[in-house]
Design an enzyme around this catalytic site. Structure first.
Site, mmCIF file in Angstrom:
data_model
loop_
_atom_site.group_PDB
_atom_site.id
_atom_site.type_symbol
_atom_site.label_atom_id
_atom_site.label_comp_id
_atom_site.label_asym_id
_atom_site.label_seq_id
_atom_site.Cartn_x
_atom_site.Cartn_y
_atom_site.Cartn_z
ATOM 1 C CE LYS A 1 -8.956 -2.082 -6.753
ATOM 2 N NZ LYS A 1 -8.185 -1.861 -5.515
ATOM 3 C CB SER B 1 -4.684 -0.844 -3.330
ATOM 4 O OG SER B 1 -4.056 -2.085 -3.236
ATOM 5 C CB SER C 1 -4.925 -4.080 -5.858
ATOM 6 O OG SER C 1 -5.801 -3.288 -5.076
#
Ligand code: GLN
Length: 491
Positions: free
Chosen positions: A84, A183, A159
């Protein structure tokens, strides 16, 4: 040989690939090339990545192949992993999905990145995310929207939407995400993959761009539960770089795979079956309960009485911490600086006004307000007090059960654009995932079926602090016996 050419190596799991790497039937370079072939064919549609690292990845793969030949392989040696874009990577741009960090190149690696490097992993690229990890749909990224591989008109969740979509679309073998309020688990559920938020303190956050420091955790997104255990083995542990990481013993998480759950008690909190939950999700949970009972577990009704306050408490605490953490982006120390400022204050103002997107600004304003004198007692302090009650709900519940079972999300993936202009509707997506972050306990989401229109559904298990092993045990027992066919999205 011809069989080897027909196989799509990028579709395999870490543990399947490990075997092939060890017996010499496959090289890391071959696996890595198959991942980039897949990226070349589907990335335009899905947009999982902000930055691809193909050149360095092939170099890492060659190095991994050497290491394997020398008999020196670790659990992740030669496996292509995506990161990420909130995790600092030395020499590789780390944007956090924001314009304000568009050109930020960190001078060091996050601890989890270094651990993966030491284990010999191959880094595919940096995945897309909601700006500063604020969101549930990956629509707020400065770098565009990630699509759900199961339906390109829908969101992948967020997210860590890029990390989940990349695993679901076989654009990597596994990935790392972060979870402040859901997330990792929510996008994992919506993309049909496994995602775990470890206990607060289990994994070092050193080098993770901070969002809400009392809630943030890093964790794996994988194709199955065994892969999740493998990733946890590599990333867990105490780190002097993160004073909240705990020097507790780390079990070999792989040992929990394939153990039975006979005699376990599974708590089903009645507050999680409220109005508004999609009937197909409710059915999937009922089906899961039946399977767990067939495996010898006892499912009991429990109560987490303060559940109704989770959304309100989280959306005071997280923005408050964010408003403080994000004060550092002033156009001087990091990344983007707006031009044309008349003086220092004006430069700050212009930089932050154009460097942050609407959702980030909304959170900074909410947080600044709830921390300001006169409002602090009414908002931040009150929220912290209720947070303690939420935590004690779990302490009481775990006196009666080994693990807790809930849906991961109230609905399957929604359409792009459906909620992005309605913050309250977006915040309500997190209704089942926020509580573990507020209590600091671990949670995992595992695929538990599909809707009639082929959208994945996820089930969530929660356990006491540092009992990730139990989560892996029940999740893998369920996975092996649920008889849900392993489908792939058509792209
Ligand atoms: N969706 C939640 C939020 O917007 C959680 C985000 C996260 O876990 N990073 O804050």
């Amino acid at each position: 040989m011809s069989q080897k050419n027909n196989m799509e190596f990028n579709q395999l799991t870490i543990h399947e690939l490990q075997e092939k790497l060890r017996d010499g039937s496959l090289t890391s370079v071959e696996i890595t090339e198959s991942v980039y072939r897949r990226i070349a064919s589907v990335e335009e549609k899905v947009h999982s990545y902000i930055t691809l690292m193909e050149e360095t990845a092939i170099g890492q793969a060659r190095e991994a192949d050497r290491r394997i030949k020398e008999g020196n392989a670790d659990e992740l040696t030669g496996i292509p992993i995506a990161l990420k874009d909130i995790l600092c990577t030395e020499g590789v741009r780390t944007t956090c999905g924001s314009r304000i960090l568009e050109n930020f190149i960190p001078p060091y690696d996050a601890t989890v990145v270094r651990k993966l490097k030491d284990a010999g992993a191959v880094f595919v690229g940096k995945t897309n995310m909601d700006e500063f990890a604020m969101g549930s749909s990956t629509e707020t990224s400065w770098f565009g929207i990630t699509k759900n591989p199961w339906d390109l008109e829908r969101i992948p969740g967020g997210s860590s939407g890029g990390s989940a979509a990349a695993v679901a679309a076989d654009e990597c073998i596994a990935s790392l995400g972060t979870d402040t309020g859901g997330s990792i688990r929510q996008p994992a559920a919506l993309c049909g993959v496994v995602g775990m938020k470890p206990t607060y303190g289990r994994v070092s956050r050193f080098g993770m761009v901070a969002f809400a420091s009392s809630l943030d955790q890093i964790g794996p997104v994988t194709k199955d539960v065994e892969d999740c255990a493998i990733m946890m083995n590599v990333i867990s542990g105490h780190d002097t770089g993160d004073s909240t990481s705990v020097p507790a013993e780390i079990p070999d998480y792989r040992k929990f795979i394939s153990r039975d759950i006979r005699g376990w008690t599974v708590g089903i909190p009645r507050e999680y079956f409220v109005e508004g939950i999609d009937p197909e999700i409710k059915d999937a949970v009922d089906e899961t309960i039946k399977i767990l009972e067939d495996l010898g577990a006892k499912c009991i009704d429990i109560s987490l009485p303060h559940t109704e306050y989770c959304v309100a408490v989280y959306y005071i605490i997280a923005p408050s911490e964010a408003s403080s953490n994000l004060a550092r982006y002033d156009g001087v120390r990091y990344g983007f600086r707006a031009t044309g400022g008349e003086d220092l204050l004006d430069m700050y103002k212009k930089t932050r006004s154009s460097g942050f997107g609407a959702e980030v600004k909304r959170r900074i304003m909410l947080g600044t307000y709830s921390l300001s004198s006169g409002y602090y007692d009414a908002y931040y302090k009150k929220a912290s007090q209720v947070r303690a009650l939420i935590k004690s709900d779990f302490d009481n519940a775990f006196k009666k059960c080994d693990v807790i079972l809930t849906p991961t999300t109230p609905t399957p993936a929604f359409r792009i654009g459906e909620k992005v202009d309605d913050p309250l509707q977006m915040y309500l997506c997190d209704i089942f995932t926020l509580s573990t972050n507020l209590a600091g306990i671990p949670g995992i989401s595992v695929p538990c079926g599909y809707t009639r229109t082929d959208l994945p559904i996820g089930i969530q298990f929660m356990a006491k602090h540092f009992e990730e092993g139990k989560l892996l045990q029940i999740a893998s027992a369920y996975e092996k016996n649920s008889k849900i066919e392993r489908r792939r999205p058509e792209l």
